[in-house]
Write a protein that holds these residues in place. Structure first.
Motif, PDB file in Angstrom:
ATOM      1  N   LEU A  66       0.827  -1.201   0.000  1.00 10.50           N
ATOM      2  CA  LEU A  66       0.000   0.000   0.000  1.00 10.50           C
ATOM      3  C   LEU A  66       0.867   1.258   0.000  1.00 10.50           C
ATOM      4  O   LEU A  66       0.569   2.236  -0.692  1.00 10.50           O
ATOM      5  CB  LEU A  66      -0.926  -0.010   1.218  1.00 10.50           C
ATOM      6  N   GLN A  67       1.948   1.233   0.764  1.00 13.04           N
ATOM      7  CA  GLN A  67       2.886   2.367   0.769  1.00 13.04           C
ATOM      8  C   GLN A  67       3.395   2.650  -0.647  1.00 13.04           C
ATOM      9  O   GLN A  67       3.468   3.794  -1.093  1.00 13.04           O
ATOM     10  CB  GLN A  67       4.073   2.070   1.674  1.00 13.04           C
ATOM     11  N   LYS A  68       3.734   1.568  -1.345  1.00 20.40           N
ATOM     12  CA  LYS A  68       4.305   1.699  -2.689  1.00 20.40           C
ATOM     13  C   LYS A  68       3.313   2.343  -3.646  1.00 20.40           C
ATOM     14  O   LYS A  68       3.661   3.270  -4.393  1.00 20.40           O
ATOM     15  CB  LYS A  68       4.718   0.313  -3.192  1.00 20.40           C
ATOM     16  N   ILE A  69       2.059   1.875  -3.637  1.00 10.85           N
ATOM     17  CA  ILE A  69       1.048   2.411  -4.548  1.00 10.85           C
ATOM     18  C   ILE A  69       0.747   3.873  -4.219  1.00 10.85           C
ATOM     19  O   ILE A  69       0.604   4.713  -5.118  1.00 10.85           O
ATOM     20  CB  ILE A  69      -0.239   1.566  -4.474  1.00 10.85           C
ATOM     21  N   ILE A  70       0.646   4.192  -2.928  1.00  7.74           N
ATOM     22  CA  ILE A  70       0.394   5.575  -2.521  1.00  7.74           C
ATOM     23  C   ILE A  70       1.521   6.483  -2.992  1.00  7.74           C
ATOM     24  O   ILE A  70       1.292   7.580  -3.528  1.00  7.74           O
ATOM     25  CB  ILE A  70       0.221   5.665  -0.994  1.00  7.74           C
TER      26      ILE A  70
END
Length: 791
Positions: free
Chosen positions: A411-415
């Protein structure tokens, strides 16, 4: 895992416990206060390591040896982890086991070469979470228990400091954890993985503050407050309005004011610089330009309406259930219905996919609140939303999620990758806290924190409206499985052991998968007592005859194949449980004695009789066919003996399950009653169903297998052994309790579990909590909501 085992040191290993007599120990225990590398030097003092473990407790703990080597690689100055690791690996190597020694050294070198800013302060913890959170061998609950025991009995570390002989599997576990080169091929890849968590620099922009007026009379908000099922959402909206400081309507490139001093800026092109700046001496002029002190005239174009499409994404994953979800929908409606919000806004519920929803009517809000996705986090749906469904640049996205989800790496990566379009990030928490973040110029800034007094705002819920209940129709559908295991039924047709896993064919024609716990500490205790666990359902309504012998296996496509031999009818048959393909063959001509048994061995079924050297092999795929074999097979004989021995361990594993449900309600003792049995939390650390001896106070109305209380709360009874509790209070997450009258029970939601581990799945991401905490938060709150109705 107990304290002594987690901190255990080993002979000829790359780390050890030592005592520094000049340094006082923590917790009043001064011995074994230093972790060291033999022949090299100190790694860290014990208080530092314990504090680090406490900081990363939420994500669980990796193997201890791997953790302290990462801490060692994060140190400044001389570090030598290569030789100690090679020496340990050489000492414990075996011909059959290949250690990842050089890969581990390469990974530690990358940590060593990280800039110091990423290895200091809070970033140190974030780095550990980024690198090791997916290697947790110890759950958060287990870690908490170990820490509590350490603070009470720190002297138990003395036993851990006594070195034992390690096994090659322990070395392999530590070195395998340190082999992260595929996930982090470079130093920069580690830094990139930390982005979104690392403390961002202060932004040079300010958010336009637009305070809402509290006197706006919204009929829609009033309807939400008056409806019991949306009361909690509606009662929060005006309170959020009063403190909301995000732009409700803003202007794109031409938003600058026109004329006057306000039209000046300290950035711009030379052809727009004020003429007065050129009157300065050359040195002063260059200084002002270099330091962004020179003044420029902004372009004078009329303000334009915002051309960006505003979209709100609401996380409906398991971790965002309950109060965080109520806060999420209240925040979304507060943005959409804000008095100064004049542009339309689209809303999507993110789960396995992105589903468009509407929040313009009370009925639509109720329907949307009931959405819950079985996924733990929504990174895949968020990625699909940006890359496939909304790849255009002119969108402004709000993403609302539980603050705990921000720890997920995916999720961190996509954000981070979509921060130019994901303008606002909103996080919610169970205690009523809402945090707003803004992405600007590639960085994230915390712009606002709102703490809502939930108890005060939810103190006076409205009475349930009188509705006509339309009873009749079909039963409420069940899921195939629940977050917790089913109790194992007593009625069984057959037991199986296949590839080390236990299966049960029940009298209700279900195929269940179960297991016995692997007692890590005392194999004798395990063999003597046997620790049973519940089961999960693989298939239901299997078409079969109950008589005869059965064997179970999987084919090359991993389909389950059930083979049945009926000696009285001289019939052998096979059923593919996945595709329902069936075939059979009559064996009358083979003249088989009744002593032959149907068994599975080495990817085939067999009709086998120990006293007869001739036996028959039955093919796995295709129609049934038999092949006569005349040679003895010692492997087959040993397998039959082992399987017979193992499946006997399932004897006595069945429980008495309540399957006939009637008179569900609440008694005068303020406990739930299920079919004459009271659900009690007698000793504050257990949950049981005992015979009810109290008068009934409130009875639920029955509609097939659903029992509905006056306030709208529901209990759905599954005769396989699970009760589903759905409260009219949407802040109480849906939860599940087994319906068995034998032994201790458990209580589980989609994200948490409490009670006996009999019902805890073997591979689960549920957070384990004390049963008294789960009882208070869920079952007691469920009952209180019903009792408060109408008072």
């Amino acid at each position: 895992m107990e304290l002594k085992r987690y901190f255990q040191s080993y002979e000829n290993y790359f780390w050890e416990w030592k005592t520094d007599e000049d340094v006082p120990g923590d917790a009043g225990y001064h011995e074994n206060n230093l972790l060291s590398i033999p022949g090299v030097g100190a790694i860290a003092y014990r208080p530092y390591v314990i504090e680090t473990l406490k900081e990363v407790q939420l994500y669980g703990w990796p193997p201890f040896g791997a953790l302290i080597m990462v801490l060692y690689a994060m140190q400044d100055g001389y570090t030598d982890f290569a030789e100690p690791l090679r020496r340990t690996a050489d000492f414990y190597k075996t011909p059959d086991l290949d250690f990842d020694t050089e890969e581990a050294i390469e990974f530690l070198e990358k940590i060593k070469n990280l800039p110091n800013v990423y290895k200091q302060g809070q970033n140190r913890i974030i780095l550990l979470e980024t690198l090791l959170s997916k290697d947790s061998k110890i759950t958060s609950a287990q870690a908490e228990a170990i820490l509590n025991r350490y603070y009470k009995r720190p002297y138990e570390l003395a036993e851990s400091a006594e070195k034992k002989a390690a096994t090659s599997s322990i070395v392999y576990r530590d070195l395998k954890t340190l082999n992260k080169n595929e996930a982090f091929p470079s130093v920069q890849s580690i830094i990139d993985a930390m982005k979104g968590l690392v403390k961002e620099p202060e932004l040079d922009d300010e958010v336009v503050e637009e305070e809402a007026t509290a006197d706006t009379d919204s009929d829609f908000i009033k309807e939400l407050v008056e409806e019991p099922k949306t009361f909690q959402v509606g009662s929060l909206i005006k309170r959020i309005w009063s403190g909301l400081k995000i732009p409700m309507r803003h202007l794109s490139p031409g938003e600058q004011p026109i004329g006057g001093i306000s039209d000046m800026t300290n950035k711009g092109d030379f052809n727009r610089m004020l003429l007065s700046e050129f009157a300065n001496e050359d040195e002063v002029f260059m200084n002002r330009v270099a330091n962004n002190e020179a003044l420029y005239i902004q372009r004078e174009i009329p303000p334009e309406e915002n051309i960006f499409e505003r979209i709100i994404l609401i996380d409906t994953s398991l971790r965002n259930w309950g109060t965080p979800k109520v806060l999420a929908f209240a925040s979304a409606i507060a943005v959409i219905k804000h008095p100064k919000a004049h542009s339309e806004c689209k809303v999507f519920a993110l789960g396995q996919t992105g589903t468009p929803i509407s929040l313009d009517k009370v009925e639509e809000v109720i329907e949307s609140l009931n959405q819950v996705s079985p996924v733990l986090e929504v990174s895949k749906a968020l990625e699909k939303f940006f890359n496939e469904e909304h790849s255009q640049k002119d969108i402004e996205v709000f993403f609302i999620t539980n603050h705990e989800n921000l720890a997920e790496k995916n999720l961190q990566k996509i954000i981070h990758e979509n921060r130019d379009r994901l303008k606002f990030l909103v996080t919610t928490a169970s205690d009523g806290e809402i945090n707003f973040y803004k992405h600007h110029k590639g960085a994230r800034k915390h712009i606002q924190r709102i703490k809502l007094p939930l108890h005060e705002l939810w103190a006076n819920p409205p009475k349930q409206k009188n509705v006509v209940r339309n009873f009749g129709g079909k039963k409420t559908d069940f899921p195939l499985n629940y977050p917790l295991l089913f109790p194992t039924p007593k009625g069984k047709i057959a037991h199986f052991l296949y590839e080390g896993e236990f299966f049960i064919l029940t009298s209700k024609k279900q195929l269940l998968k179960t297991y016995l716990s692997d007692n890590y500490y005392d194999r004798y205790s395990y063999e003597y007592y046997k620790t049973y666990h519940g089961c999960e359902v693989l298939f239901e309504n299997i078409s079969l005859r109950r008589s005869g012998q059965f064997a179970l296996a999987r084919n090359k496509q991993q389909h389950y194949i059930l083979c049945q031999y009926q000696p009285d009818k001289k019939l052998i048959s096979k059923l593919n449980l996945n595709t329902k393909e069936y075939s059979e063959q009559n064996l009358t001509g083979l003249n088989l004695s009744n002593s032959y048994k149907l068994v599975y061995f080495s990817k085939n079924f067999y009709l086998y009789y120990l006293a007869n050297p001739e036996y028959y092999k039955i093919n796995m795929d295709g129609n049934v066919s038999l092949e006569l074999i005349s040679e003895r097979n010692r492997g087959l004989e040993k397998s039959c003996e082992k399987v017979d021995l193992e499946v006997t361990k399932l004897n006595g594993s069945g429980l008495k399950i309540i399957s006939n449900f009637y008179n569900i309600g609440i008694n005068e003792n303020h406990n739930i009653v299920i079919s004459g049995n009271e659900l009690e939390n007698t000793s504050k650390n257990s949950l049981n169903l005992y015979k009810n001896e109290w008068e009934m106070k409130i009875l639920a109305e029955q509609n097939k297998n659903k029992f509905i209380f006056p306030d709208g709360s529901e209990i759905i009874a599954d005769n396989r052994g699970i009760l589903t509790f759905r409260s009219s209070n949407k802040g109480i997450e849906e939860f599940f309790i087994p319906s068995t009258t034998f032994g201790l029970l458990s209580l589980a939601t989609y994200s948490e579990f409490g009670g006996t581990e009999y019902y805890l799945p073997e591979h689960t991401l549920l957070k384990v909590k004390p049963i008294e905490e789960m009882y208070t938060r869920f079952l007691e709150a469920f009952i209180q909501q019903i009792l408060d109705y109408g008072t």
